[in-house]
Design a protein around this motif. Structure first.
Motif, mmCIF file in Angstrom:
data_model
loop_
_atom_site.group_PDB
_atom_site.id
_atom_site.type_symbol
_atom_site.label_atom_id
_atom_site.label_comp_id
_atom_site.label_asym_id
_atom_site.label_seq_id
_atom_site.Cartn_x
_atom_site.Cartn_y
_atom_site.Cartn_z
ATOM 1 N N GLU A 64 0.830 -1.196 0.000
ATOM 2 C CA GLU A 64 0.000 0.000 0.000
ATOM 3 C C GLU A 64 0.866 1.247 0.000
ATOM 4 O OE1 GLU A 64 -2.096 1.528 3.510
ATOM 5 O OE2 GLU A 64 -1.479 -0.295 4.549
ATOM 6 N N ALA A 65 0.255 2.359 -0.457
ATOM 7 C CA ALA A 65 0.915 3.659 -0.457
ATOM 8 C C ALA A 65 0.095 4.623 0.391
ATOM 9 C CB ALA A 65 1.061 4.200 -1.877
ATOM 10 N N VAL A 66 0.786 5.430 1.175
ATOM 11 C CA VAL A 66 0.123 6.387 2.057
ATOM 12 C C VAL A 66 0.831 7.729 1.935
ATOM 13 C CG1 VAL A 66 -0.570 4.585 3.683
ATOM 14 C CG2 VAL A 66 1.580 5.796 4.041
ATOM 15 N N PRO A 67 0.159 8.827 2.314
ATOM 16 C CA PRO A 67 0.850 10.121 2.337
ATOM 17 C C PRO A 67 2.075 10.073 3.231
ATOM 18 C CG PRO A 67 -1.520 10.432 2.542
ATOM 19 C CD PRO A 67 -1.270 8.949 2.654
ATOM 20 N N GLN A 68 3.089 10.835 2.856
ATOM 21 C CA GLN A 68 4.353 10.819 3.590
ATOM 22 C C GLN A 68 4.160 11.068 5.085
ATOM 23 O OE1 GLN A 68 7.713 10.264 2.732
ATOM 24 N NE2 GLN A 68 7.987 10.468 4.929
ATOM 25 N N ASP A 69 3.283 11.994 5.433
ATOM 26 C CA ASP A 69 3.123 12.338 6.844
ATOM 27 C C ASP A 69 2.370 11.276 7.646
ATOM 28 O OD1 ASP A 69 0.589 12.737 5.825
ATOM 29 O OD2 ASP A 69 0.413 14.819 6.477
ATOM 30 N N GLN A 70 1.895 10.229 6.978
ATOM 31 C CA GLN A 70 1.180 9.158 7.664
ATOM 32 C C GLN A 70 1.956 7.845 7.711
ATOM 33 O OE1 GLN A 70 -2.808 8.667 6.084
ATOM 34 N NE2 GLN A 70 -3.107 10.886 5.888
ATOM 35 N N ILE A 71 3.154 7.846 7.131
ATOM 36 C CA ILE A 71 3.845 6.570 6.941
ATOM 37 C C ILE A 71 4.281 5.949 8.270
ATOM 38 C CG2 ILE A 71 6.185 7.517 6.584
ATOM 39 C CD1 ILE A 71 6.411 5.427 4.264
ATOM 40 N N ASP A 72 4.725 6.760 9.218
ATOM 41 C CA ASP A 72 5.158 6.195 10.503
ATOM 42 C C ASP A 72 3.976 5.636 11.291
ATOM 43 O OD1 ASP A 72 7.916 6.641 10.260
ATOM 44 O OD2 ASP A 72 7.705 8.732 10.877
ATOM 45 N N ALA A 73 2.853 6.333 11.252
ATOM 46 C CA ALA A 73 1.663 5.840 11.949
ATOM 47 C C ALA A 73 1.171 4.544 11.329
ATOM 48 C CB ALA A 73 0.558 6.897 11.918
ATOM 49 N N ARG A 74 1.228 4.462 10.006
ATOM 50 C CA ARG A 74 0.788 3.243 9.331
ATOM 51 C C ARG A 74 1.736 2.091 9.651
ATOM 52 N NH1 ARG A 74 -3.299 0.576 8.637
ATOM 53 N NH2 ARG A 74 -3.642 -0.484 6.659
ATOM 54 N N LEU A 75 3.022 2.384 9.715
ATOM 55 C CA LEU A 75 3.997 1.359 10.083
ATOM 56 C C LEU A 75 3.685 0.805 11.470
ATOM 57 C CD1 LEU A 75 6.636 -0.226 9.696
ATOM 58 C CD2 LEU A 75 7.863 1.787 10.535
ATOM 59 N N GLU A 76 3.353 1.664 12.411
ATOM 60 C CA GLU A 76 3.025 1.204 13.764
ATOM 61 C C GLU A 76 1.819 0.275 13.758
ATOM 62 O OE1 GLU A 76 4.589 1.479 16.693
ATOM 63 O OE2 GLU A 76 6.217 2.296 15.461
ATOM 64 N N THR A 77 0.858 0.559 12.890
ATOM 65 C CA THR A 77 -0.311 -0.318 12.773
ATOM 66 C C THR A 77 0.099 -1.714 12.330
ATOM 67 O OG1 THR A 77 -1.745 1.561 12.236
ATOM 68 C CG2 THR A 77 -2.540 -0.641 11.644
ATOM 69 N N TYR A 78 0.970 -1.793 11.360
ATOM 70 C CA TYR A 78 1.460 -3.094 10.885
ATOM 71 C C TYR A 78 2.241 -3.809 11.983
ATOM 72 C CZ TYR A 78 0.225 -2.794 5.918
ATOM 73 O OH TYR A 78 -0.458 -2.750 4.725
ATOM 74 N N ILE A 79 3.085 -3.078 12.681
ATOM 75 C CA ILE A 79 3.894 -3.692 13.720
ATOM 76 C C ILE A 79 3.006 -4.283 14.801
ATOM 77 C CG2 ILE A 79 5.500 -3.181 15.617
ATOM 78 C CD1 ILE A 79 6.821 -1.126 13.721
ATOM 79 N N LYS A 80 2.014 -3.540 15.255
ATOM 80 C CA LYS A 80 1.125 -4.029 16.314
ATOM 81 C C LYS A 80 0.391 -5.281 15.879
ATOM 82 C CE LYS A 80 0.425 0.434 18.573
ATOM 83 N NZ LYS A 80 -0.552 1.520 18.863
ATOM 84 N N LYS A 81 -0.021 -5.310 14.615
ATOM 85 C CA LYS A 81 -0.774 -6.477 14.130
ATOM 86 C C LYS A 81 0.131 -7.690 13.943
ATOM 87 C CE LYS A 81 -3.755 -8.137 10.401
ATOM 88 N NZ LYS A 81 -4.785 -8.657 11.323
ATOM 89 N N TYR A 82 1.242 -7.516 13.250
ATOM 90 C CA TYR A 82 2.034 -8.665 12.812
ATOM 91 C C TYR A 82 3.078 -9.115 13.821
ATOM 92 C CZ TYR A 82 -0.496 -8.097 8.509
ATOM 93 O OH TYR A 82 -1.509 -8.001 7.588
ATOM 94 N N ALA A 83 3.409 -8.277 14.793
ATOM 95 C CA ALA A 83 4.312 -8.743 15.839
ATOM 96 C C ALA A 83 3.640 -9.737 16.769
ATOM 97 C CB ALA A 83 4.855 -7.556 16.643
ATOM 98 N N ASN A 84 2.325 -9.873 16.655
ATOM 99 C CA ASN A 84 1.581 -10.850 17.449
ATOM 100 C C ASN A 84 1.438 -12.201 16.758
ATOM 101 O OD1 ASN A 84 1.043 -9.202 19.706
ATOM 102 N ND2 ASN A 84 -0.533 -8.126 18.560
#
Length: 203
Positions: free
Chosen positions: A183-203
């Motif tokens: 997926e592609a997101v606006p530059q200013d949202q990329i860190d927040a989106r990364l955190e979403t992935y980390i929370k989901k997939y680190a489990n």
């Protein structure tokens, strides 16, 4: 673990790998490939690590192959192309085989072998305005590092052929529309989106 070309740290059960030559847009010369493979081994076998994040320092993911090193080998008359291609493929195959979710966080410029490194991850979160290219043809180089396999599998033979043979640039948004990246997101949202992935997939 201390390295010359990359940074590596573990925080909250996540292994963070950062390509760390921002002055040159984080190329991946052969010594960096060796360091990355060492870290991929660590991430694979360390039970404390549940997910892996790969990104570049200084606002760019990776310019790909080290053109300066390639030029130096040519000037010395060294035959390093076959070794260079093999190491790139081995590195990305090792990344593909890491038994933890791997996430590429891609922003700024990403080209050639850097593209293949990102595509070897399970997920790619890309800034919409990222500048992307398979630049191999522009330097008279064959697409290596698993490029032909990864790209043709993702977007099909026809589109892959166009991108490889033209060497044209495209954006992160286009890459997501074609199905080349997750997926592609606006530059200013990329860190927040990364955190979403980390929370989901680190489990």
């Amino acid at each position: 673990m201390n390295f010359e070309h990359i940074l590596f740290e573990i925080r909250d059960h996540v292994g963070y790998i950062t390509l760390n030559n921002p002055a040159n847009r984080n190329p991946v010369p052969n010594p960096a490939k060796a360091e990355l493979m060492q870290v991929f081994d660590r991430c694979d076998f360390d039970d404390d690590i549940r997910a892996v994040v790969l990104r570049g320092a200084g606002g760019n993911f990776s310019a790909g192959g080290d053109l300066h090193a390639m030029r130096t080998r040519l000037e010395r008359g060294e035959r390093g192309t076959r070794l260079n291609c093999r190491l790139g493929s081995e590195m990305n195959l090792r990344l593909r085989n890491v038994k933890k979710p791997t996430i590429a966080c891609v922003e700024g410029a990403v080209a050639g072998a850097g593209m293949c490194l990102a595509l070897s991850c399970d997920f790619q979160i890309v800034a919409e305005d990222a500048k992307m290219t398979f630049a191999f043809v522009n330097i008279g180089y064959v697409p290596d590092s698993g490029a032909t396999y990864l790209v043709s599998r993702a977007i099909g033979y026809v589109k892959a052929t166009e991108l490889f043979m033209s060497g044209k640039r495209f954006t992160g948004r286009q890459a997501a529309e074609w199905g080349l990246v997750t997926e592609a997101v606006p530059q200013d949202q990329i860190d927040a989106r990364l955190e979403t992935y980390i929370k989901k997939y680190a489990n």
